[in-house]
Motif scaffolding. Structure first.
Motif, PDB file in Angstrom:
ATOM      1  N   THR A   1       2.454   2.229  -5.765  1.00 43.28           N
ATOM      2  CA  THR A   1       1.044   2.049  -6.114  1.00 43.28           C
ATOM      3  C   THR A   1       0.404   0.961  -5.269  1.00 43.28           C
ATOM      4  O   THR A   1      -0.698   1.118  -4.761  1.00 43.28           O
ATOM      5  CB  THR A   1       0.925   1.653  -7.615  1.00 43.28           C
ATOM      6  N   ASN A   2       1.097  -0.163  -5.138  1.00 42.12           N
ATOM      7  CA  ASN A   2       0.553  -1.280  -4.378  1.00 42.12           C
ATOM      8  C   ASN A   2       1.594  -1.826  -3.424  1.00 42.12           C
ATOM      9  O   ASN A   2       2.795  -1.737  -3.693  1.00 42.12           O
ATOM     10  CB  ASN A   2       0.166  -2.422  -5.329  1.00 42.12           C
TER      11      ASN A   2
ATOM     12  N   PRO B   1      -3.638  -1.596  -2.454  1.00 48.65           N
ATOM     13  CA  PRO B   1      -3.287  -0.283  -3.011  1.00 48.65           C
ATOM     14  C   PRO B   1      -2.694   0.608  -1.919  1.00 48.65           C
ATOM     15  O   PRO B   1      -3.238   0.694  -0.814  1.00 48.65           O
ATOM     16  CB  PRO B   1      -4.633   0.252  -3.518  1.00 48.65           C
TER      17      PRO B   1
ATOM     18  N   ILE C   1      -2.817   3.383  -0.666  1.00 49.01           N
ATOM     19  CA  ILE C   1      -3.623   4.614  -0.545  1.00 49.01           C
ATOM     20  C   ILE C   1      -4.233   4.637   0.855  1.00 49.01           C
ATOM     21  O   ILE C   1      -4.743   3.618   1.332  1.00 49.01           O
ATOM     22  CB  ILE C   1      -4.756   4.630  -1.596  1.00 49.01           C
TER      23      ILE C   1
ATOM     24  N   ASN D   1      -8.050  -0.722  -1.172  1.00 48.26           N
ATOM     25  CA  ASN D   1      -9.126  -0.568  -2.157  1.00 48.26           C
ATOM     26  C   ASN D   1     -10.225   0.362  -1.686  1.00 48.26           C
ATOM     27  O   ASN D   1     -10.749   1.166  -2.456  1.00 48.26           O
ATOM     28  CB  ASN D   1      -9.720  -1.937  -2.484  1.00 48.26           C
TER      29      ASN D   1
ATOM     30  N   LYS E   1      -9.290   3.876  -2.125  1.00 53.24           N
ATOM     31  CA  LYS E   1      -9.180   4.278  -3.532  1.00 53.24           C
ATOM     32  C   LYS E   1     -10.412   5.060  -3.983  1.00 53.24           C
ATOM     33  O   LYS E   1     -10.301   6.044  -4.714  1.00 53.24           O
ATOM     34  CB  LYS E   1      -9.061   2.999  -4.369  1.00 53.24           C
TER      35      LYS E   1
ATOM     36  N   ALA F   1     -10.380   8.766  -3.574  1.00 48.93           N
ATOM     37  CA  ALA F   1      -9.361   9.575  -4.253  1.00 48.93           C
ATOM     38  C   ALA F   1      -9.982  10.728  -5.038  1.00 48.93           C
ATOM     39  O   ALA F   1      -9.462  11.840  -5.024  1.00 48.93           O
ATOM     40  CB  ALA F   1      -8.512   8.694  -5.158  1.00 48.93           C
TER      41      ALA F   1
ATOM     42  N   ALA G   1      -2.167   9.110  -1.784  1.00 47.19           N
ATOM     43  CA  ALA G   1      -1.684   8.037  -2.670  1.00 47.19           C
ATOM     44  C   ALA G   1      -0.213   8.291  -2.988  1.00 47.19           C
ATOM     45  O   ALA G   1       0.270   9.417  -2.866  1.00 47.19           O
ATOM     46  CB  ALA G   1      -2.504   8.021  -3.957  1.00 47.19           C
TER      47      ALA G   1
END
Ligand code: AMP
Length: 635
Positions: free
Chosen positions: A29-30, A54, A56, A76, A79, A82, A91
């Motif tokens: 996730t991070n 993050p 992502i 971020n 994100k 998404a 992600a």
């Protein structure tokens, strides 16, 4: 007990020189990057002050025209894409690293991406507007941002990094992580197991020995690892967990409770559910420090609903979820053949372990207060930074270099489908071991080398890692060639196998990169199986060995009979030997070890005089044309 020290040639630092190194927690996730500055390990924030990046990555069309890294949006900023552009916003790529398409399909979660099989490499690619992206490339894009952040903060280029990986990551997943680092232009000093990094952050490696539980409860996953520190080495004794349990589930149960209180229908609009989850998460985090959390929801009918979540109500809602983490803890202890009393320290990792109720319940289970002083989101990156600092050569006085062990034995297939273990499980890495093998048949010029992993005696019960061939062996009598097979496992657990024929020097080698890998549960299963089947395996091994010996005797005798049987044996002798040979052939197919053994012994007995005659004939041939004293004089 002093820990092992390895100084890399040319890498040890001059007394006043400080090599810039960083630890990277490449999370699902991070992700985070940390380093040691003025003797203190710290994670680095971005310009907005966020330490967590993050994991992502958003790819836009711009990224095709001019591949500048900053046109690939990471963290971020990504994100927010998404929801609006899920196909191009990747992600949780860590779940895909080192996996084949088949594994990805069995991951359980439905992924919104379009996968394309990458012929030949086995690695699936994700179709994006910026072209096909492999999980390795996506991970590299995350790593590049962290590298840049660290280099900007430290004011120079990084000489190397330590990247953390889950303890259960297999060869393919570890190799994919290293490939991502290479693509991001990072020098990987070492991959480090995440629970080991957390233990290092708390200085548990400074103790002489001990058994520690690392409890990692994040947003979406739960992992428990039991580590044993022994002679300076952290061994992963057991891992267990739940890949679909975390803080998000807590948010969901709170949201459901609010729905009941506020009479919100189950089929509420998507945006209403989103808001409920946000309110639930805020309430949960508030209750980590406050006694009550206010709840304010704007209902779809325009009415503002207000409520409150108290500690006792909160506990009632979440206790069953916390309890769900305790069963894997029990399982891990059982697998490691330990009890709670054997655990020396408990370390908390992951954002959800900020909840006092989680700390309390985990403390109750392990009967000791867990370590909570280091931010549970940063603890893994901090441990990695400490390790990176040592490996970069910045601590000449520190005689510690953490070493890992291999989780399953590595070996090769020998005749009869048996496994010859070359490196036993739990051997400290890096390691190199060599064993000599020989040919089975006369005139054999090639050898098939089959590399396997596992604890069982029979190849079929182990995991096949790789196959390669050694060709160009000069034709020789069976068992006279000398083939040296070397297994080398580097510090990151990657295996290379090489085979060399001694007389000619012909050589062949392979680096093992399985296309898809083992889950932690597979490793557990393999270890359990080996214990359960130990008796049966030993019996099978004995039988197969006897059968291989029978084959060897049969081959040798047949070759001899063909060469000179009719010439050296009387007719009745020939018939007697042939009958005994047939008998051996018959019993060899059965599973009676003693019968095979007896048939071999019988054949051995009745062929003794034949063997003597063959020897005499050979000597006679060798001596023809020579004087006897040539053989008796010493030179
Ligand atoms: P991680 O995946 O380790 O980053 O953990 C993220 C999870 O930790 C999310 O579910 C967060 O809501 C949760 N979390 C973060 N801070 C707190 C806190 N103070 N109290 C309770 N949960 C938290």
């Amino acid at each position: 007990m002093p820990l092992l020290q390895i100084s890399e040639p040319g890498k040890s630092a001059a007394p006043h020189q400080h090599n810039l190194a960083a630890g990277i927690d490449l999370g699902t996730t991070n992700s985070l990057v940390a380093s040691i500055r003025s003797g203190i390990a710290e994670t680095f924030p971005d310009i907005e002050g966020h330490h967590l990046l993050p994991s992502i990555v958003h790819y836009s069309e711009m990224a095709i025209t001019k591949v500048r890294d900053d046109e690939i949006i990471v963290g971020n900023a990504a994100k927010s894409f998404a929801n609006q552009d899920p196909l191009n916003t990747i992600a949780s790529v860590k779940r895909l690293l080192g996996r084949g398409l088949k594994d990805i399909k069995t991951l359980g979660t439905r992924l919104p991406y379009e996968f394309v099989e990458n012929e030949g490499q086995g690695m699936p690619m994700i179709r994006t507007v910026a072209g096909l992206k492999s999980p390795v490339q996506v991970s590299a894009d995350i790593l590049k941002v962290l590298k840049k952040r660290a280099e900007k903060t430290l004011g120079g280029e990084l000489t190397g990094v330590v990247i953390t990986v889950p303890a259960y990551f297999d060869d393919a997943q570890r190799q994919a992580t290293k490939d991502a680092a290479t693509l991001a232009d990072l020098n990987v000093l070492r991959l480090l197991n995440e629970p080991t990094a957390a233990a290092v952050a708390y200085g548990l490696d400074k103790g002489a020995s001990g058994i520690h539980a690392i409890y990692d409860l994040g947003g979406g996953t739960f992992d428990i690892s039991i580590l044993r520190l022994h002679h300076g080495v952290f061994e992963v004794m057991a891992t267990a967990g739940d890949s679909a349990l975390g803080g998000d589930d807590i948010d969901r149960v709170i949201a459901q409770w609010i729905m009941q209180q506020a009479h919100i229908a189950n089929d509420a609009e998507h945006h209403q559910i989103r808001e409920l989850l946000d309110v639930a998460r805020t309430a949960k985090e508030t209750l980590s420090t406050q006694n009550t959390a206010p709840l304010n929801i704007k209902l779809d009918n325009g009415i503002q609903w207000q409520g409150e979540l108290t500690h006792s109500q909160f506990h009632e809602l979440i206790d069953p979820l916390i309890q769900k983490t305790i069963s894997p803890c029990r399982r891990a202890l059982r697998d490691a053949r330990l009890t709670v009393a054997d655990i020396n320290e408990v370390v908390m990792v992951g954002g959800t372990t900020r909840m006092p109720r989680v700390r309390e319940k985990v403390g109750d289970f392990f009967q000791r207060p867990p370590h909570i002083d280091i931010d549970p989101d940063k603890v893994v990156a901090i441990g990695a930074a400490i390790q990176a600092d040592i490996l970069a050569g910045n601590k000449p006085d520190d005689d510690m270099l953490l070493l890992d062990v291999i989780p399953l034995s590595l070996g090769i297939e020998t005749m009869g489908g048996l496994v010859e273990k070359i490196i036993p499980r739990n051997t400290t890495i890096p390691v190199a071991k060599t064993q000599e093998f020989t040919t089975f048949k006369d005139g054999q010029t090639a050898m098939a080398i089959h590399v396997v992993q596992g604890e069982r005696e029979i190849v079929l019960d182990c995991r096949s890692l790789a196959r390669f061939e050694l060709r160009g062996i000069p034709p020789m009598v069976a068992a006279s060639a000398r083939i040296r097979v070397t297994f080398q496992v580097d510090a990151d657990g990657l295996l290379s196998v090489s085979a060399t024929e001694e007389t000619t020097g012909v050589h062949s080698e392979i680096t093992v990169k399985p296309s898809y890998g083992l889950q932690d549960t597979d490793i557990e299963r393999m270890l359990r199986d080996s214990l359960e089947h130990v008796q049966k395996d030993v019996a099978t091994r004995t039988l197969r060995e006897q059968q291989v010996e029978a084959d060897r005797v049969i081959n040798a005798l047949r070759a001899a009979l063909k060469a000179d049987g009719h010439h050296l044996l009387k007719h009745h002798e020939f018939l007697e030997i042939s009958a005994a040979l047939d008998e051996l052939l018959r019993v060899k197919e059965g599973n009676h070890v003693q019968a095979i053994k007896r048939a071999i012994e019988h054949l051995d007995e009745i062929t003794q005089s034949y063997a003597q005659r063959r020897m005499d004939t050979a000597i006679h041939h060798a001596m023809t044309g020579h004087r006897i004293d040539e053989f008796t004089q010493e030179n």
